[in-house]
Scaffold this motif. Structure first.
Motif, PDB file in Angstrom:
ATOM      1  N   PHE A  86      13.909 -28.697  23.978  1.00 29.16           N
ATOM      2  CA  PHE A  86      14.663 -29.633  24.811  1.00 29.16           C
ATOM      3  C   PHE A  86      13.773 -30.305  25.859  1.00 29.16           C
ATOM      4  CE2 PHE A  86      17.799 -26.488  23.381  1.00 29.16           C
ATOM      5  CZ  PHE A  86      18.723 -27.337  22.794  1.00 29.16           C
ATOM      6  N   SER A  87      12.916 -29.534  26.519  1.00 28.57           N
ATOM      7  CA  SER A  87      12.079 -30.113  27.577  1.00 28.57           C
ATOM      8  C   SER A  87      11.115 -31.160  27.034  1.00 28.57           C
ATOM      9  CB  SER A  87      11.295 -29.009  28.298  1.00 28.57           C
ATOM     10  OG  SER A  87      10.411 -28.338  27.415  1.00 28.57           O
ATOM     11  N   ASN A  88      10.705 -31.008  25.760  1.00 27.36           N
ATOM     12  CA  ASN A  88       9.807 -31.991  25.154  1.00 27.36           C
ATOM     13  C   ASN A  88      10.486 -33.337  24.914  1.00 27.36           C
ATOM     14  OD1 ASN A  88       7.753 -30.118  25.119  1.00 27.36           O
ATOM     15  ND2 ASN A  88       8.048 -29.526  22.985  1.00 27.36           N
ATOM     16  N   ARG A  89      11.796 -33.395  25.127  1.00 26.04           N
ATOM     17  CA  ARG A  89      12.548 -34.637  24.960  1.00 26.04           C
ATOM     18  C   ARG A  89      12.783 -35.359  26.284  1.00 26.04           C
ATOM     19  NH1 ARG A  89      14.235 -34.177  19.725  1.00 26.04           N
ATOM     20  NH2 ARG A  89      13.624 -32.119  18.994  1.00 26.04           N
ATOM     21  N   LEU A  90      12.190 -34.852  27.325  1.00 17.48           N
ATOM     22  CA  LEU A  90      12.324 -35.450  28.650  1.00 17.48           C
ATOM     23  C   LEU A  90      11.064 -36.217  29.010  1.00 17.48           C
ATOM     24  CD1 LEU A  90      13.837 -32.389  30.534  1.00 17.48           C
ATOM     25  CD2 LEU A  90      15.069 -34.471  29.856  1.00 17.48           C
ATOM     26  N   MET A  91      11.238 -37.357  29.633  1.00 21.89           N
ATOM     27  CA  MET A  91      10.092 -38.111  30.121  1.00 21.89           C
ATOM     28  C   MET A  91       9.553 -37.440  31.381  1.00 21.89           C
ATOM     29  SD  MET A  91       9.798 -42.102  31.372  1.00 21.89           S
ATOM     30  CE  MET A  91       9.916 -42.796  29.710  1.00 21.89           C
ATOM     31  N   THR A 140      21.497 -33.756  32.513  1.00 22.91           N
ATOM     32  CA  THR A 140      22.097 -35.094  32.616  1.00 22.91           C
ATOM     33  C   THR A 140      21.306 -36.100  31.798  1.00 22.91           C
ATOM     34  OG1 THR A 140      22.882 -34.601  34.849  1.00 22.91           O
ATOM     35  CG2 THR A 140      22.798 -36.916  34.208  1.00 22.91           C
ATOM     36  N   ILE A 141      19.983 -36.053  31.913  1.00 22.06           N
ATOM     37  CA  ILE A 141      19.134 -36.994  31.190  1.00 22.06           C
ATOM     38  C   ILE A 141      19.250 -36.782  29.684  1.00 22.06           C
ATOM     39  CG2 ILE A 141      16.742 -37.702  30.787  1.00 22.06           C
ATOM     40  CD1 ILE A 141      16.179 -37.007  33.717  1.00 22.06           C
ATOM     41  N   LEU A 142      19.226 -35.533  29.250  1.00 19.77           N
ATOM     42  CA  LEU A 142      19.361 -35.250  27.820  1.00 19.77           C
ATOM     43  C   LEU A 142      20.713 -35.714  27.296  1.00 19.77           C
ATOM     44  CD1 LEU A 142      17.785 -31.678  27.641  1.00 19.77           C
ATOM     45  CD2 LEU A 142      16.911 -33.746  26.529  1.00 19.77           C
ATOM     46  N   ALA A 143      21.770 -35.473  28.066  1.00 23.11           N
ATOM     47  CA  ALA A 143      23.106 -35.875  27.638  1.00 23.11           C
ATOM     48  C   ALA A 143      23.211 -37.377  27.451  1.00 23.11           C
ATOM     49  CB  ALA A 143      24.145 -35.402  28.656  1.00 23.11           C
ATOM     50  N   LEU A 190      16.260 -34.137  15.214  1.00 19.00           N
ATOM     51  CA  LEU A 190      17.188 -33.488  16.120  1.00 19.00           C
ATOM     52  C   LEU A 190      17.730 -34.484  17.142  1.00 19.00           C
ATOM     53  CD1 LEU A 190      15.127 -30.237  16.859  1.00 19.00           C
ATOM     54  CD2 LEU A 190      17.097 -30.443  15.306  1.00 19.00           C
ATOM     55  N   ALA A 191      18.916 -34.204  17.632  1.00 14.56           N
ATOM     56  CA  ALA A 191      19.523 -35.009  18.691  1.00 14.56           C
ATOM     57  C   ALA A 191      20.421 -34.101  19.511  1.00 14.56           C
ATOM     58  CB  ALA A 191      20.328 -36.171  18.104  1.00 14.56           C
ATOM     59  N   VAL A 192      20.635 -34.471  20.748  1.00 10.56           N
ATOM     60  CA  VAL A 192      21.522 -33.694  21.612  1.00 10.56           C
ATOM     61  C   VAL A 192      22.653 -34.588  22.111  1.00 10.56           C
ATOM     62  CG1 VAL A 192      19.729 -32.087  22.347  1.00 10.56           C
ATOM     63  CG2 VAL A 192      20.126 -34.165  23.664  1.00 10.56           C
ATOM     64  N   PHE A 193      23.791 -33.962  22.371  1.00  8.43           N
ATOM     65  CA  PHE A 193      24.919 -34.704  22.929  1.00  8.43           C
ATOM     66  C   PHE A 193      25.764 -33.749  23.771  1.00  8.43           C
ATOM     67  CE2 PHE A 193      26.009 -33.250  18.689  1.00  8.43           C
ATOM     68  CZ  PHE A 193      27.280 -32.718  18.816  1.00  8.43           C
ATOM     69  N   PRO A 194      26.450 -34.268  24.776  1.00 11.94           N
ATOM     70  CA  PRO A 194      27.168 -33.394  25.704  1.00 11.94           C
ATOM     71  C   PRO A 194      28.551 -33.005  25.208  1.00 11.94           C
ATOM     72  CG  PRO A 194      27.397 -35.655  26.414  1.00 11.94           C
ATOM     73  CD  PRO A 194      26.479 -35.679  25.203  1.00 11.94           C
TER      74      PRO A 194
END
Length: 259
Positions: A71-76, A101-104, A115-119
């Motif tokens: 997950f953290s690797n998907r954050l800028m 919040t940013i990932l959502a 992969l993808a993430v959603f809230p």
């Protein structure tokens, strides 16, 4: 806006292009927890899904004081000079810019994996659910549709429609304007749940949340917001596929180290 406390992880089969909800990430303010969900069974039975490197055992509860790498690797990185501009694309204020919040809002999709993430939306004081997503499929649209997107006004109403004659995906949900432009698609990993909202007994409203003009990448061009008021005891993302694969209270292992 409250920070989303629950995110789901979706995985796409590169052959069939089908999406499966395979995991759930929660954050209680001090600890992150990841578990595989019941949806991973369908991913294994219908496709060739194998456990993720970060979470090799599917019958396991993973906890950490730090956000897991997948997950953290998907954050800028906050140190990047375009970080503040990226938050603007997501329509997130700097005071709200927490990892969940940013990932959502961003979806966390990368070109290097599937992969993808959603809230998991929570009801507000009026019982309404709100869900944000960036419109998909803009690269397949004619130039006239892109020009129409560029002219959107914030809050402009959109409509959802099933594209049953789509040869590639008969479950696809298109986004339409009042003047009959198709301006994108609902993300495939949300289609099943959003489709269940399209009933006479459920109030659903889709509006333009933000438009990021060129030269913004198409994947972040059109941000939409769905507002739903559900009846008949229906709760979004409450079906079996989103439930934990195991009972967390029984099989819990803590991995409190820096990943």
């Amino acid at each position: 806006m409250k920070t989303p406390q629950t995110l789901f992880l979706a995985w796409q089969d590169t052959n069939s292009r089908a999406w499966f909800s395979i995991g759930r990430l929660t954050f209680d303010g001090g600890k992150y927890k990841f578990v595989y969900t019941q949806g991973v069974k369908a991913a294994q039975e219908k496709s060739d899904f194998r456990p993720l490197f970060s979470f090799p055992e599917i019958n396991q509860v993973y906890t950490s004081t730090y956000l897991f790498p997948v997950f953290s690797n998907r954050l800028m990185s906050r140190s990047r000079p375009d970080y503040t501009e990226f938050l603007k694309l997501l329509n997130i204020g700097e005071q709200e810019a927490e990892p969940m919040t940013i990932l959502a809002r961003s979806g966390g999709e990368k070109k290097t994996d599937t992969l993808a993430v959603f809230p998991c939306p929570q009801p507000d004081e009026r019982g309404r659910y709100q869900l944000y997503f960036f419109a998909h499929g803009l690269r397949y649209l004619p130039e006239s549709a892109i020009e129409r997107i560029n002219r959107f006004e914030i809050g402009e109403k959109l409509w959802l429609a099933r594209e049953v004659q789509n040869a590639h995906d008969s479950q696809a949900l298109t986004l339409h304007t009042e003047d009959h432009y198709i301006v994108g698609y609902c993300p495939r990993y949300l289609v099943s749940e959003v489709s269940q909202l399209l009933t006479p007994s459920t109030f659903v409203e889709l509006r333009v949340e933000r438009v990021n003009l060129p030269s913004t990448p198409l994947q972040f061009r059109l941000l939409c917001q769905i507002t739903a008021l559900c009846t008949d005891n229906f709760y979004p993302f409450s079906s079996q596929e989103y439930q934990p694969l195991i009972e967390e209270e029984v099989k819990s292992t803590s991995l409190l180290r820096v990943y």
